[in-house]
Design an enzyme around this catalytic site. Sequence first.
Site, PDB file in Angstrom:
ATOM      1  N   ALA A 188       9.056  -3.492   3.816  1.00  9.99           N
ATOM      2  CA  ALA A 188       8.629  -4.901   3.842  1.00  9.99           C
ATOM      3  C   ALA A 188       8.504  -5.429   5.268  1.00  9.99           C
ATOM      4  CB  ALA A 188       9.627  -5.743   3.053  1.00  9.99           C
ATOM      5  N   ASP A 208      12.203 -12.542  -1.225  1.00 12.29           N
ATOM      6  CA  ASP A 208      12.034 -12.346   0.200  1.00 12.29           C
ATOM      7  C   ASP A 208      13.223 -11.517   0.702  1.00 12.29           C
ATOM      8  OD1 ASP A 208      10.322 -14.481   2.137  1.00 12.29           O
ATOM      9  OD2 ASP A 208      11.787 -13.103   3.051  1.00 12.29           O
ATOM     10  N   LYS A 255       1.961  -6.545   9.156  1.00 11.06           N
ATOM     11  CA  LYS A 255       1.399  -5.386   9.869  1.00 11.06           C
ATOM     12  C   LYS A 255       0.059  -5.626  10.551  1.00 11.06           C
ATOM     13  CE  LYS A 255      -0.885  -3.639   5.773  1.00 11.06           C
ATOM     14  NZ  LYS A 255      -1.234  -2.564   4.894  1.00 11.06           N
ATOM     15  N   ASN A 301       7.953  -9.720  -2.001  1.00  8.54           N
ATOM     16  CA  ASN A 301       7.724 -11.166  -2.176  1.00  8.54           C
ATOM     17  C   ASN A 301       6.260 -11.483  -2.484  1.00  8.54           C
ATOM     18  OD1 ASN A 301       6.449 -10.852   0.256  1.00  8.54           O
ATOM     19  ND2 ASN A 301       7.735 -12.300   1.395  1.00  8.54           N
ATOM     20  N   ARG A 335     -12.985  -3.339  20.660  1.00 18.30           N
ATOM     21  CA  ARG A 335     -12.001  -4.316  20.174  1.00 18.30           C
ATOM     22  C   ARG A 335     -10.834  -4.313  21.154  1.00 18.30           C
ATOM     23  NH1 ARG A 335      -9.324  -3.350  14.311  1.00 18.30           N
ATOM     24  NH2 ARG A 335      -8.459  -1.527  15.361  1.00 18.30           N
ATOM     25  N   SER A 344       5.689   3.125  13.472  1.00 20.13           N
ATOM     26  CA  SER A 344       4.237   3.293  13.635  1.00 20.13           C
ATOM     27  C   SER A 344       3.944   4.017  14.936  1.00 20.13           C
ATOM     28  CB  SER A 344       3.618   1.892  13.674  1.00 20.13           C
ATOM     29  OG  SER A 344       2.309   1.952  14.172  1.00 20.13           O
ATOM     30  N   SER A 404       0.645  -8.535  -1.284  1.00 22.29           N
ATOM     31  CA  SER A 404       0.448  -7.560  -2.365  1.00 22.29           C
ATOM     32  C   SER A 404       0.257  -8.338  -3.656  1.00 22.29           C
ATOM     33  CB  SER A 404       1.668  -6.643  -2.474  1.00 22.29           C
ATOM     34  OG  SER A 404       2.829  -7.411  -2.698  1.00 22.29           O
ATOM     35  N   TYR A 451       3.583  -7.358  16.982  1.00 25.79           N
ATOM     36  CA  TYR A 451       3.756  -6.384  15.896  1.00 25.79           C
ATOM     37  C   TYR A 451       4.370  -5.092  16.449  1.00 25.79           C
ATOM     38  CZ  TYR A 451       2.485  -2.475  12.901  1.00 25.79           C
ATOM     39  OH  TYR A 451       2.514  -1.317  12.173  1.00 25.79           O
ATOM     40  N   LYS A 464       8.228  -3.125  15.891  1.00 29.20           N
ATOM     41  CA  LYS A 464       8.488  -1.725  15.494  1.00 29.20           C
ATOM     42  C   LYS A 464       9.422  -1.069  16.510  1.00 29.20           C
ATOM     43  CE  LYS A 464       6.335  -1.784  11.689  1.00 29.20           C
ATOM     44  NZ  LYS A 464       7.135  -1.806  10.458  1.00 29.20           N
ATOM     45  N   PHE A 490       0.827  -1.210   0.000  1.00 29.38           N
ATOM     46  CA  PHE A 490       0.000   0.000   0.000  1.00 29.38           C
ATOM     47  C   PHE A 490       0.865   1.266   0.000  1.00 29.38           C
ATOM     48  CE2 PHE A 490      -2.986   2.648   2.898  1.00 29.38           C
ATOM     49  CZ  PHE A 490      -3.528   3.311   1.811  1.00 29.38           C
ATOM     50  N   ILE A 491       1.700   1.424   0.998  1.00 34.91           N
ATOM     51  CA  ILE A 491       2.491   2.658   1.098  1.00 34.91           C
ATOM     52  C   ILE A 491       3.660   2.613   0.111  1.00 34.91           C
ATOM     53  CG2 ILE A 491       3.677   4.241   2.670  1.00 34.91           C
ATOM     54  CD1 ILE A 491       2.208   2.780   4.982  1.00 34.91           C
TER      55      ILE A 491
HETATM   56  C1  UD1 Z   1      -4.007  -0.554  13.564  1.00 31.94           C
HETATM   57  C2  UD1 Z   1      -2.951  -1.021  14.507  1.00 31.94           C
HETATM   58  C3  UD1 Z   1      -1.706  -0.206  14.299  1.00 31.94           C
HETATM   59  C4  UD1 Z   1      -1.247  -0.346  12.872  1.00 31.94           C
HETATM   60  C5  UD1 Z   1      -2.378   0.103  11.966  1.00 31.94           C
HETATM   61  C6  UD1 Z   1      -2.024  -0.097  10.492  1.00 31.94           C
HETATM   62  C7  UD1 Z   1      -4.239  -1.848  16.431  1.00 31.94           C
HETATM   63  C8  UD1 Z   1      -4.503  -1.697  17.870  1.00 31.94           C
HETATM   64  N1  UD1 Z   1      -3.416  -0.953  15.879  1.00 31.94           N
HETATM   65  O1  UD1 Z   1      -4.343   0.788  13.908  1.00 31.94           O
HETATM   66  O2  UD1 Z   1      -0.706  -0.655  15.168  1.00 31.94           O
HETATM   67  O3  UD1 Z   1      -0.101   0.414  12.657  1.00 31.94           O
HETATM   68  O4  UD1 Z   1      -3.555  -0.638  12.236  1.00 31.94           O
HETATM   69  O5  UD1 Z   1      -2.239  -1.397  10.089  1.00 31.94           O
HETATM   70  O6  UD1 Z   1      -4.749  -2.741  15.791  1.00 31.94           O
HETATM   71  N2  UD1 Z   1     -12.691   0.350  13.811  1.00 31.94           N
HETATM   72  C9  UD1 Z   1     -14.062   0.105  13.874  1.00 31.94           C
HETATM   73  N3  UD1 Z   1     -14.565  -0.880  13.092  1.00 31.94           N
HETATM   74  C10 UD1 Z   1     -13.803  -1.634  12.245  1.00 31.94           C
HETATM   75  C11 UD1 Z   1     -12.414  -1.373  12.190  1.00 31.94           C
HETATM   76  C12 UD1 Z   1     -11.894  -0.375  12.997  1.00 31.94           C
HETATM   77  O7  UD1 Z   1     -14.797   0.769  14.625  1.00 31.94           O
HETATM   78  O8  UD1 Z   1     -14.340  -2.543  11.574  1.00 31.94           O
HETATM   79  C13 UD1 Z   1     -12.139   1.450  14.621  1.00 31.94           C
HETATM   80  C14 UD1 Z   1     -11.078   1.009  15.620  1.00 31.94           C
HETATM   81  O9  UD1 Z   1     -11.654   0.686  16.846  1.00 31.94           O
HETATM   82  C15 UD1 Z   1     -10.211   2.256  15.685  1.00 31.94           C
HETATM   83  C16 UD1 Z   1     -10.330   2.885  14.309  1.00 31.94           C
HETATM   84  O10 UD1 Z   1     -11.504   2.321  13.739  1.00 31.94           O
HETATM   85  O11 UD1 Z   1     -10.725   3.140  16.616  1.00 31.94           O
HETATM   86  C17 UD1 Z   1      -9.160   2.617  13.412  1.00 31.94           C
HETATM   87  O12 UD1 Z   1      -8.914   1.223  13.390  1.00 31.94           O
HETATM   88  P1  UD1 Z   1      -7.884   0.557  12.367  1.00 31.94           P
HETATM   89  O13 UD1 Z   1      -8.131   1.059  11.003  1.00 31.94           O
HETATM   90  O14 UD1 Z   1      -7.937  -0.927  12.581  1.00 31.94           O
HETATM   91  O15 UD1 Z   1      -6.488   1.143  12.810  1.00 31.94           O
HETATM   92  P2  UD1 Z   1      -5.806   1.153  14.271  1.00 31.94           P
HETATM   93  O16 UD1 Z   1      -6.365   0.138  15.145  1.00 31.94           O
HETATM   94  O17 UD1 Z   1      -5.822   2.555  14.746  1.00 31.94           O
END
Ligand code: UD1
Length: 341
Positions: A83, A60, A86, A34, A294, A126, A38, A151, A155, A13-14
């Site tokens: 790489a 890899d 995540k 690898n 969650r 991150s 993706s 994870y 980092k 992605f990035i």
């Molecule tokens: C997550 C990871 C973070 C990582 C990032 C990129 C965790 C705790 N953190 O960030 O370390 O760098 O992904 O991959 O997992 N949400 C909903 N419904 C959903 C999905 C998410 O309400 O179906 C909410 C979550 O509770 C959160 C926000 O949306 O408040 C963002 O969630 P998400 O996109 O999964 O990212 P992070 O959890 O912030």
Amino acid sequence: MKNKVLVTGGLGFIGSHTAVCLYEAGFEPIIVDNLSNSKISALHGIQELIGYKPSFYQNDISNIPALTKIFEEHKIDAVIHFAAYKAVGESVEFPLKYYQNNIGGLLAVLETMKAFNVNSVVFSSSCTVYGEPDQVPVMEVTPMKEAESPYGATKQMGERILNDNTNWCNTQCLRYFNPVGAHPSGKIGELPLGIPNNLIPYLTQTAAGIRKELTVFGDKYNTPDGTCIRDYIHVMDLAEAHVKAVERLIENKQEEAFEVFNIGTGTGSSVLEVIKTFEDVNQINVPYKIGPRRSGDVVQVWAETTKVEQVLGWKAQRDLSTMMKDAWNWQLELSKKTFNN
Ligand code: UD1
């Protein structure tokens, strides 16, 4: 002669967006990926955007002989090391896999760089390294908390490893907040495999009718509307930050051998604000329900961006509406491709 930048995970992605921005800034991206998370279609998207097929190696990064071959074939000036795995939940289930790839991979990249006298790297870190912060916004000097997942630990360890190697290697360590959006052309974007864990791909798939409804993970948090707050950052802004970091390395402008920057907008948005912005900007309804929290989610985190603005000279340009518009545009392109296949 263009400076060559090795982009590990360059079809992710990035990585894919960064490869395009590197080209536009006058660099030659050399991609190694690898394809574990993706697809080769990202290479075709990059090719369409930059007008030629960049050098690509399907390898890899832990495979040192394969990496060595790349360094033999190209005089690499700097490395951007994306790489890595995540997914937080997956890392709890398969910690060895995460340590092997994220730490083993980083070590292999550094070993090879050292062997070829390449001493400039940009590292994908991150905001997860901050854990649940005592105060927001978080600054680069805000102390790290104990990592909540393997994870997160990879980092933190990655940062530590680079910090321990400053006698030969210069690092730009970029702590990303929540990368979202896509290239405005719709030619490259995020390709989540299976059911997405992250908010934006789940939201766009729900809007597209692929998922029935989005679940908001908790609405009784201690925030203005009760849902969690994050600092969402457009992937194009993020890609441009990498270009700035590479320029700083190549032009020898670093003040310290290990420099760390928050890459966020400096603004927090709640889950409900994100949904509403998406609905408003795209004129589409997203069915959602409120569900349980969650586990492992932090309540709120957003970036303090003074350092990155003043030292790196980078500031996010795109707002949440643009992020949601481009994310939806990409989902529509993806749906077309799936439909046509
Ligand atoms: C997550 C990871 C973070 C990582 C990032 C990129 C965790 C705790 N953190 O960030 O370390 O760098 O992904 O991959 O997992 N949400 C909903 N419904 C959903 C999905 C998410 O309400 O179906 C909410 C979550 O509770 C959160 C926000 O949306 O408040 C963002 O969630 P998400 O996109 O999964 O990212 P992070 O959890 O912030």
